[in-house]
Design an enzyme around this catalytic site. Structure first.
Site, short mmCIF file in Angstrom:
data_model
loop_
_atom_site.label_atom_id
_atom_site.label_comp_id
_atom_site.label_asym_id
_atom_site.label_seq_id
_atom_site.Cartn_x
_atom_site.Cartn_y
_atom_site.Cartn_z
CE LYS A 127 -3.98 -2.24 0.77
NZ LYS A 127 -3.52 -3.62 0.85
CE LYS A 163 -7.11 1.36 -1.04
NZ LYS A 163 -6.09 1.24 -2.10
NE ARG A 213 -3.19 -7.09 -9.03
CZ ARG A 213 -3.27 -7.84 -7.93
NH1 ARG A 213 -2.98 -9.12 -8.00
NH2 ARG A 213 -3.63 -7.31 -6.78
NE ARG A 227 -8.49 -6.85 -9.09
CZ ARG A 227 -7.57 -6.76 -8.14
NH1 ARG A 227 -7.05 -7.85 -7.63
NH2 ARG A 227 -7.17 -5.58 -7.72
NE ARG A 235 -15.05 -5.68 0.12
CZ ARG A 235 -15.15 -6.68 1.01
NH1 ARG A 235 -14.14 -6.91 1.83
NH2 ARG A 235 -16.23 -7.42 1.07
CG ASP A 275 -4.36 -3.83 -7.62
OD1 ASP A 275 -4.15 -4.70 -8.49
OD2 ASP A 275 -4.51 -4.09 -6.41
CD GLU A 283 -3.86 -2.39 -2.78
OE1 GLU A 283 -3.37 -3.54 -2.90
OE2 GLU A 283 -4.87 -2.16 -2.11
CG ASN A 285 -0.94 -5.99 -4.93
OD1 ASN A 285 -1.36 -6.04 -3.80
ND2 ASN A 285 -1.54 -5.29 -5.88
#
Length: 318
Positions: A127, A163, A213, A227, A235, A275, A283, A285
């Site tokens: 994050k 978050k 993503r 997504r 979400r 993301d 984000e 990841n």
């Protein structure tokens, strides 16, 4: 090329979803190429005074739920016996995980190829790493002080996303609006009464159409999946009920990838899932980014191929 020995440090293999798990997809591709696949868990690591070692299982994998792997052999081996080690344990990145990233580096001068770099994983909170690119992000605040967070929420009439810093899979993400009477209570819970920082981010209306993503291999995009959240949720994470939809990259997203590439490469972050929401990066990841199986299914491709290609090229130089 000669067969390699590829290790996968991951959560228990017994529990993976064979049609969804990205680590399992990587194992299948490695096995298809004739490489030896070894599986290990974080709790199996140890150090005996010369180098790090672990109990490892040599496995044969197949996409058959309930009988998706056989153990061919099990023994304690040094980490240096691996040609490459995929560090793929799911978040959260807690103290035990950080200790594991330190242990695997102790290889008596002959480490395997790490995907991703242990040091890079330690440096790049999924994050907080995005804060290095403020111009790419929605307006963001990180704080534990309730009054600071309340001010941020008041300044964003369109809403705010809150978050937990170490959250994953959409867990703990909430939407609040100015004047919401639950806000104070939510902030008390999420900050553990001021003991833990949280992320507050301006709501991006395009999130109703889904977040994207994007999988990067050595800094280059190799696939993406949109997504889309369900009607009763904000979400898009697939772990939170989001639906995977076929997509392509926009010019803006290609620019975001290009901006990230040198920072990722210098940290040894070779397999990353970023993301995006609309025109914004949200984000980065780096621990065990998912989405490979969904991208494959939607596009009739094999995103694992360039990842194993990279492991082979780097291992050849070892």
């Amino acid at each position: 090329m000669a067969p390699l020995t590829l290790g996968f440090l991951m959560d228990p293999l017994e529990h993976v979803r064979v049609d969804h798990d990205s680590t399992f997809a990587l194992m299948l591709e490695a096995q298809r190429r004739g490489h030896t696949v070894r599986y290990l868990e974080q709790s199996w690591l140890s150090y005996t005074g010369t180098c790090a070692e672990a109990r490892m299982r040599t496995v044969k994998v197949r996409r058959e739920p309930g009988r998706h792997f056989d153990v061919l052999e099990e023994s304690v081996r040094p980490i240096s016996s691996l040609d490459a080690l995929f560090l793929r344990k799911d978040p959260p990145v807690d103290v035990e995980f950080l200790h594991a990233t330190q242990l695997v580096e102790l290889c008596a001068g002959r480490p395997p190829v790490f995907i991703n770099s242990p040091q890079g994983i330690r440096d790049a909170n999924e994050k907080l790493f995005t804060l290095n690119f403020p111009d790419l992000m929605p307006e963001t605040c990180v704080a534990r002080d309730k009054s600071v967070l309340q001010d941020f929420i008041r300044q964003h009439p369109g809403g705010t996303i809150l978050k937990p810093i170490d959250g994953f899979g959409g867990k703990g993400i909430v939407f609040v609006s100015p004047g919401d009477r639950n806000t104070r209570s939510l902030l008390e819970i999420m900050t553990s009464h001021g003991r833990e920082s949280v992320i507050a981010q301006a709501y991006v209306p395009q999130s109703r159409q889904g977040d994207k993503r994007i999988i990067l291999v050595d800094g280059e995009p190799v696939g993406a999946v949109l997504r889309v959240p369900s009607e009763d949720d904000h979400r898009g994470n697939m772990a939170a009920g989001g639906t995977p939809v076929k997509t392509t990259l926009t010019e803006r997203e290609k620019q975001i990838c290009a901006r990230l590439k040198p920072k990722l490469q210098e940290r040894g972050l070779l397999l990353v899932g970023i993301d995006t929401l609309g025109d914004f990066l949200t984000e980065v990841n780096v621990t065990s980014p998912t989405g490979l199986a969904e991208i494959d299914a939607l596009n009739g491709c094999c995103v694992e191929m360039p990842i194993i290609d990279l492991a082979e090229r780097l291992a050849a130089k070892r």
